[in-house]
Design a protein around this motif. Structure first.
Motif, short mmCIF file in Angstrom:
data_model
loop_
_atom_site.label_atom_id
_atom_site.label_comp_id
_atom_site.label_asym_id
_atom_site.label_seq_id
_atom_site.Cartn_x
_atom_site.Cartn_y
_atom_site.Cartn_z
N ASN A 51 -0.02 10.22 7.10
CA ASN A 51 1.02 10.12 6.08
C ASN A 51 1.90 8.87 6.21
OD1 ASN A 51 2.10 11.34 3.75
ND2 ASN A 51 3.94 11.94 4.91
N LEU A 52 1.45 7.88 6.98
CA LEU A 52 2.25 6.66 7.11
C LEU A 52 1.77 5.61 6.10
CD1 LEU A 52 2.34 6.76 10.98
CD2 LEU A 52 4.33 7.01 9.48
N GLU A 53 2.67 4.73 5.74
CA GLU A 53 2.35 3.64 4.81
C GLU A 53 1.90 2.45 5.67
OE1 GLU A 53 5.06 0.81 2.02
OE2 GLU A 53 5.80 2.84 2.39
N VAL A 54 0.59 2.21 5.68
CA VAL A 54 0.03 1.36 6.74
C VAL A 54 -0.34 -0.04 6.26
CG1 VAL A 54 -1.84 1.17 8.44
CG2 VAL A 54 -0.89 3.42 7.89
N ASP A 92 8.35 1.31 11.26
CA ASP A 92 8.70 2.51 12.03
C ASP A 92 7.71 2.74 13.16
OD1 ASP A 92 10.91 3.49 10.20
OD2 ASP A 92 9.25 3.24 8.81
N VAL A 93 6.52 2.19 12.99
CA VAL A 93 5.48 2.29 14.02
C VAL A 93 4.74 0.95 14.07
CG1 VAL A 93 3.32 3.42 14.71
CG2 VAL A 93 5.10 4.75 13.55
N ILE A 94 4.54 0.43 15.28
CA ILE A 94 3.61 -0.70 15.46
C ILE A 94 2.61 -0.28 16.51
CG2 ILE A 94 3.34 -3.11 16.16
CD1 ILE A 94 6.15 -3.67 15.12
N LEU A 95 1.34 -0.47 16.19
CA LEU A 95 0.27 -0.14 17.13
C LEU A 95 -0.50 -1.41 17.47
CD1 LEU A 95 -2.06 2.86 17.28
CD2 LEU A 95 -3.04 0.57 17.32
N VAL A 96 -0.73 -1.62 18.74
CA VAL A 96 -1.55 -2.76 19.18
C VAL A 96 -2.56 -2.22 20.18
CG1 VAL A 96 -1.57 -5.10 20.10
CG2 VAL A 96 0.54 -4.21 19.07
N GLU A 150 -5.01 4.92 1.91
CA GLU A 150 -4.41 3.64 1.52
C GLU A 150 -4.02 2.85 2.76
OE1 GLU A 150 -1.44 3.03 -1.40
OE2 GLU A 150 -2.41 4.45 -2.76
N VAL A 151 -4.62 1.66 2.88
CA VAL A 151 -4.26 0.74 3.97
C VAL A 151 -4.15 -0.65 3.35
CG1 VAL A 151 -5.04 -0.32 6.12
CG2 VAL A 151 -5.47 2.11 5.74
N ALA A 152 -3.01 -1.30 3.54
CA ALA A 152 -2.84 -2.68 3.06
C ALA A 152 -3.40 -3.61 4.12
CB ALA A 152 -1.36 -2.97 2.80
N ALA A 153 -4.70 -3.90 4.00
CA ALA A 153 -5.41 -4.69 5.01
C ALA A 153 -5.38 -6.16 4.61
CB ALA A 153 -6.84 -4.19 5.14
N GLU A 154 -5.03 -7.01 5.57
CA GLU A 154 -4.79 -8.42 5.24
C GLU A 154 -5.36 -9.32 6.33
OE1 GLU A 154 -0.79 -10.98 5.02
OE2 GLU A 154 -0.58 -8.94 4.29
N VAL A 155 -6.02 -10.41 5.91
CA VAL A 155 -6.46 -11.42 6.88
C VAL A 155 -5.22 -12.22 7.27
CG1 VAL A 155 -7.88 -13.47 7.27
CG2 VAL A 155 -8.74 -11.59 5.83
N ARG A 211 6.80 3.27 7.62
CA ARG A 211 5.87 2.13 7.57
C ARG A 211 5.27 1.86 8.95
NH1 ARG A 211 8.04 -3.10 4.59
NH2 ARG A 211 5.82 -3.55 4.74
N ALA A 212 3.97 1.67 8.97
CA ALA A 212 3.27 1.40 10.23
C ALA A 212 2.47 0.10 10.12
CB ALA A 212 2.33 2.55 10.57
N LEU A 213 2.34 -0.58 11.23
CA LEU A 213 1.53 -1.81 11.30
C LEU A 213 0.52 -1.68 12.43
CD1 LEU A 213 0.95 -4.82 10.62
CD2 LEU A 213 2.75 -5.41 12.28
N ASP A 214 -0.76 -1.91 12.10
CA ASP A 214 -1.81 -2.03 13.11
C ASP A 214 -2.07 -3.53 13.27
OD1 ASP A 214 -4.02 -1.93 14.74
OD2 ASP A 214 -5.18 -0.58 13.45
N LEU A 215 -1.60 -4.07 14.39
CA LEU A 215 -1.62 -5.53 14.62
C LEU A 215 -2.91 -5.93 15.33
CD1 LEU A 215 1.03 -7.76 14.71
CD2 LEU A 215 0.34 -7.62 17.07
N ALA A 216 -3.64 -6.89 14.75
CA ALA A 216 -4.96 -7.25 15.24
C ALA A 216 -5.85 -6.00 15.21
CB ALA A 216 -4.91 -7.86 16.65
N CYS A 217 -6.01 -5.48 14.01
CA CYS A 217 -6.56 -4.12 13.78
C CYS A 217 -8.06 -4.01 13.95
CB CYS A 217 -6.18 -3.68 12.36
SG CYS A 217 -6.80 -4.80 11.07
N GLY A 218 -8.77 -5.14 13.98
CA GLY A 218 -10.23 -5.04 13.99
C GLY A 218 -10.70 -4.32 12.73
N ARG A 219 -11.71 -3.44 12.89
CA ARG A 219 -12.24 -2.72 11.73
C ARG A 219 -11.37 -1.52 11.36
NH1 ARG A 219 -15.77 -3.61 15.24
NH2 ARG A 219 -16.30 -1.43 15.67
N GLY A 220 -10.31 -1.29 12.13
CA GLY A 220 -9.21 -0.47 11.63
C GLY A 220 -9.26 1.03 11.87
N ALA A 221 -9.94 1.47 12.93
CA ALA A 221 -9.95 2.92 13.20
C ALA A 221 -8.52 3.46 13.37
CB ALA A 221 -10.76 3.20 14.47
#
Ligand SMILES: C[S@@+](CC[C@H](N)C(=O)[O-])C[C@H]1O[C@@H](n2cnc3c(N)ncnc32)[C@H](O)[C@@H]1O
Length: 187
Positions: A52-55, A97-101, A78-83, A33-43
């Protein structure tokens, strides 16, 4: 409309994948599982999903999240994008397992980010430094990193890669104006 909605509305594309992810994709786990925190438009979220990560991807801007959902659909990812206001609603402990900021600096969130990593999980972080060659990025120094600050903020993690070139040597070369960290939670 707030500043970020306006910027995300006017932007041409999903944005740029962070240097730290472009340089070190081989340090990602092969699944998890990965999280893009404050992802913007999500590149970055899209790149992580392609690895292959569950994002999950969170941003306070509904415009950014709408655009990310559209782009993910178009790319068949597949990206679970949330406000979500990530300061009011920080990630839960022991979840990723991964956090990206990238290019978001809220120092008070560092302990929650560390907690939210699973043991062995990896943090990818990149943002602007105060010492810089160009005038890119925020003009308020509070939104930029001091020398080696990422190392202190995430001192509980094991550093795997760190890059901060400041103004050393030939400043026409290298990756300037930013610090990037890949660090792993022990265990
Ligand atoms: C400079 S952009 C970076 C976006 C993305 N990470 C990137 O590198 O392209 C900063 C982002 O932080 C988001 N943001 C600002 N405050 C936030 C908050 N409290 N919660 C969630 N997102 C926030 C903005 O909407 C904006 O998309």
């Amino acid at each position: 409309m707030n500043k970020w909605n306006q910027r995300h509305l006017e932007a041409a594309d999903a944005g740029r994948v962070a240097h730290v992810l472009q340089e070190y994709p081989y340090l990602l786990p092969s699944s998890g599982r990965a999280l893009d925190l404050a992802c913007g438009r999500g590149a970055n979220a899209l790149r992580l999903a392609a690895c292959n990560l569950e994002v999950s991807a969170w941003d306070i801007s509904p415009v950014a999240i709408d655009r990310l959902r559209g782009e993910a659909l178009e790319q068949g990812l597949e990206v679970a994008a949330e406000v979500r206001d990530v300061i009011a609603c920080a990630p839960l402990a022991d979840t990723y397992d991964v956090i990206l900021v990238s290019y978001f600096l809220e120092r008070s969130l560092a302990p929650a980010i560390i907690d939210a990593l699973r043991p062995g999980g990896v943090l990818y972080y990149e943002t602007f430094t105060r010492t810089s060659v160009s005038t890119c990025g925020p003009s308020n120094p509070a939104y930029r990193l001091a020398d080696n600050e990422l190392l202190n903020l995430f001192g509980a993690l094991r550093v795997r890669c760190y890059r901060e070139e400041a103004i050393l040597g030939d400043t026409r070369r290298g990756i300037r104006d930013i610090a990037m960290l890949v660090a792993q939670k022990p265990g």
